[in-house]
Design an enzyme around this catalytic site. Structure first.
Site, short mmCIF file in Angstrom:
data_model
loop_
_atom_site.label_atom_id
_atom_site.label_comp_id
_atom_site.label_asym_id
_atom_site.label_seq_id
_atom_site.Cartn_x
_atom_site.Cartn_y
_atom_site.Cartn_z
N LYS A 113 0.82 -1.22 0.00
CA LYS A 113 0.00 0.00 0.00
C LYS A 113 0.85 1.26 0.00
O LYS A 113 0.41 2.31 -0.46
CB LYS A 113 -0.90 0.02 1.23
CG LYS A 113 -1.63 -1.26 1.51
CD LYS A 113 -2.84 -1.43 0.65
CE LYS A 113 -3.53 -2.74 0.96
NZ LYS A 113 -4.84 -2.85 0.41
C1 PLP Z 1 -0.95 -7.86 2.53
C2 PLP Z 1 -2.08 -7.77 1.58
N1 PLP Z 1 -2.14 -8.62 0.54
C3 PLP Z 1 -3.15 -8.59 -0.35
C4 PLP Z 1 -4.19 -7.70 -0.22
C5 PLP Z 1 -5.27 -7.69 -1.25
O1 PLP Z 1 -5.11 -6.63 -2.16
P1 PLP Z 1 -6.36 -6.04 -2.95
O2 PLP Z 1 -7.34 -5.62 -1.91
O3 PLP Z 1 -5.82 -4.90 -3.73
O4 PLP Z 1 -6.90 -7.14 -3.79
C6 PLP Z 1 -4.18 -6.78 0.85
C7 PLP Z 1 -5.26 -5.77 1.08
O5 PLP Z 1 -5.76 -5.11 0.30
C8 PLP Z 1 -3.10 -6.80 1.75
O6 PLP Z 1 -3.04 -5.93 2.75
N1 LIG Z 2 -6.66 -5.29 2.78
C1 LIG Z 2 -7.01 -3.95 2.77
C2 LIG Z 2 -8.46 -3.67 2.66
C3 LIG Z 2 -8.72 -2.34 2.02
O1 LIG Z 2 -8.22 -2.39 0.71
P1 LIG Z 2 -8.04 -1.18 -0.28
O2 LIG Z 2 -6.92 -1.61 -1.13
O3 LIG Z 2 -9.33 -1.03 -0.98
O4 LIG Z 2 -7.70 0.07 0.48
C4 LIG Z 2 -6.35 -3.21 3.93
O5 LIG Z 2 -5.21 -3.47 4.17
O6 LIG Z 2 -6.94 -2.40 4.59
#
Ligand code: PLP
Ligand SMILES: N[C@@H](CCOP(=O)(O)O)C(=O)O
Length: 467
Positions: A113
């Site tokens: 992120k």
């Molecule tokens: C460590 C981790 N892996 C995978 C995901 C999944 O990613 P996305 O929500 O973009 O599919 C998340 C949260 O979004 C995460 O925090």
């Molecule tokens: N796994 C995510 C959930 C929110 O996902 P987002 O990519 O839509 O912001 C988190 O870590 O909070």
């Protein structure tokens, strides 16, 4: 110049700045560019000589347009990615002749992120500096988005951030990465319920004119297009290092809200030769079932060792349905209304066909996850986090030409989920130096019930009205 249109078709097109500052379109839809720039083989080959920040500027500039001139966008990218503690920013690690990891966790909060939220913080700061507006960021997190957003946005003038996490359902490292940031513009709210409860409350606020209008709400979840745009970059960066445009590459993506893998889809649509995008889910497998059966039917969520993927309603799937449904906002709006009424929706043959051409999906259970985690450790001596292990397990099981390299997105540092890693492998990862004193820092967080009333009451007491 690229404009941003809503998936629901009823909001006026806007430029990059407006789409970024709004987060969600006023008709409840998600913003998407009205067209995707196409990179030729030569354009892609030319990326080979660029470092990460320069690649980011080159890929993002057509989407950003004159909202940020090229030299300034490059400077913002240099600042954002200068905060990563690896010279390659997102290094590739080879596991064997075919499998690679793309480490996306070298930023301040140890998860992928940071790649988007470090930049988004700088963009919002810049856009606010040129206006007299005040913004209220409201977000939902299962732990990683929250910590990255708080670290990207803490201290920004005329911006407050309210971040909801499900109480007791984030790891201790994740919680502390959020609650130990004591900047006055940061509000951590621990709500009763799960991530979907938090996400539904946030979406309801955006649809409530009383709240959304009064507080100039914006989103930093992956419903905000700028989040996804920044993530498109690392698909290009990795593929070029593995031989693109001359050699196709596959990616396996641990998936929850469908943001990360949708960014890969955008890269493919822009001309990057991606042989396959693997949607790797845990046992909360709504996306795997949707891709297999054509029925998008969220079910109850069970708690797993991969809490960031414990999601029932996957926000960005709407973007894919729009793209593969002929970009028809009226039809998509009807489809989403059916979904809201029935709690499930069938994909059209056109959507199923389009999706099948680019994606595969694999559901990975806890034992399979642990096996992949141990395999990576034995193979490379490296501990990987459980979310990454879900992606790796899927990558190992996918039916694909063995000559094609397959890159698993390593979405978090193993230390963020050290209890789960220890349970799966018998090894406990140490905390990296950048979070060394995390457990000595003071925490600040407010617990509230997971109800709309409680949340809006809190907001009215603590948020700053827009004007
Ligand atoms: C460590 C981790 N892996 C995978 C995901 C999944 O990613 P996305 O929500 O973009 O599919 C998340 C949260 O979004 C995460 O925090
Ligand atoms: N796994 C995510 C959930 C929110 O996902 P987002 O990519 O839509 O912001 C988190 O870590 O909070």
């Amino acid at each position: 110049m690229i404009r941003y249109i809503s998936t629901r078709g009823a909001a006026p097109p806007v430029d990059f700045r407006a789409a970024t500052m709004a987060g969600l379109a006023p008709d409840g839809g998600l913003y998407l560019p009205d067209r995707l720039p196409h990179l030729t083989g030569e354009d892609i080959a030319a990326l080979a000589g660029l470092d990460y920040a320069a690649t980011a500027q080159r890929i993002m500039q057509p989407f950003v347009g004159d909202a940020v001139p090229a030299a300034d966008l490059l400077a913002l990218c240099r600042t954002a990615y200068g905060r990563f503690d690896h010279a390659a920013v997102t290094p590739l690690i080879q596991l064997d002749g075919r499998h690679w990891l793309l480490e996306l966790f070298h930023g301040p909060t140890l998860a992928f992120k940071d790649v988007a939220l470090q930049l988004l913080g700088l963009l919002l700061e810049r856009f606010l500096a040129g206006s007299d507006r005040h913004l209220t960021v409201i977000g939902a997190t299962s732990g990683d988005t929250g910590s990255a957003a708080i670290h990207g946005l803490a201290g920004i003038d005329r911006l407050d951030i309210f971040m909801l996490h499900p109480r007791g359902r984030v790891s201790d490292v994740q919680r502390r990465q959020m609650t130990t940031v004591l900047a006055p513009n940061v509000h951590n709210l621990a709500i009763e319920g799960d991530f979907d409860t938090a996400q539904a409350l946030v979406k309801r606020m955006f649809g409530d004119p009383d709240i959304a209008g009064r507080y100039a709400l914006t989103a930093v979840n992956s419903i905000n297009w700028a989040r996804l745009l920044a993530q498109v970059v690392y698909y290009f960066y990795a593929a070029v290092r593995l031989g693109a445009p001359h050699r196709p590459v596959a990616f396996s993506v641990p998936t929850g809200n469908f943001g990360d893998v949708f960014a890969g889809y955008v890269a493919a649509r822009m001309g990057l030769p991606i042989a396959r995008l693997v949607v790797a889910t845990n046992v909360n497998d709504v996306l795997h079932r949707a891709l297999e059966t054509g029925d998008y039917a969220p079910a109850g969520v069970v708690e797993t060792a991969t809490p960031s993927m414990d999601i029932a309603v996957s926000s960005n799937f709407e973007r894919l349905l729009f793209e593969e449904g002929g970009r028809n906002g009226t039809a998509l709006s009807d489809q989403m209304a059916d979904f809201a009424a029935a709690g499930r929706v069938g994909l059209t043959p056109e959507q199923r066909g389009g999706i099948a051409r680019r994606f595969a999906s694999v559901r990975v259970d806890g034992d399979e996850m642990a096996m992949a985690l141990r395999w990576a450790h034995e193979r490379s001596g490296q501990l990987i986090d459980p979310h990454t292990a879900i992606g790796l397990s899927a990558a190992q099981r996918i039916d694909l030409d063995p000559a094609i390299p397959i890159v698993t997105l390593a979405t978090a540092h193993p230390a963020k989920f050290r209890d789960a890693v220890e349970r799966a492998s018998g090894n406990r990862p140490g905390l990296p130096p950048r979070v060394g004193d995390l457990f000595a820092r003071e925490e600040r967080c407010t617990a509230i019930p997971g109800t709309y009333d409680a949340l809006t009451r809190y907001l009215r007491e603590h948020a700053t009205p827009a004007a």
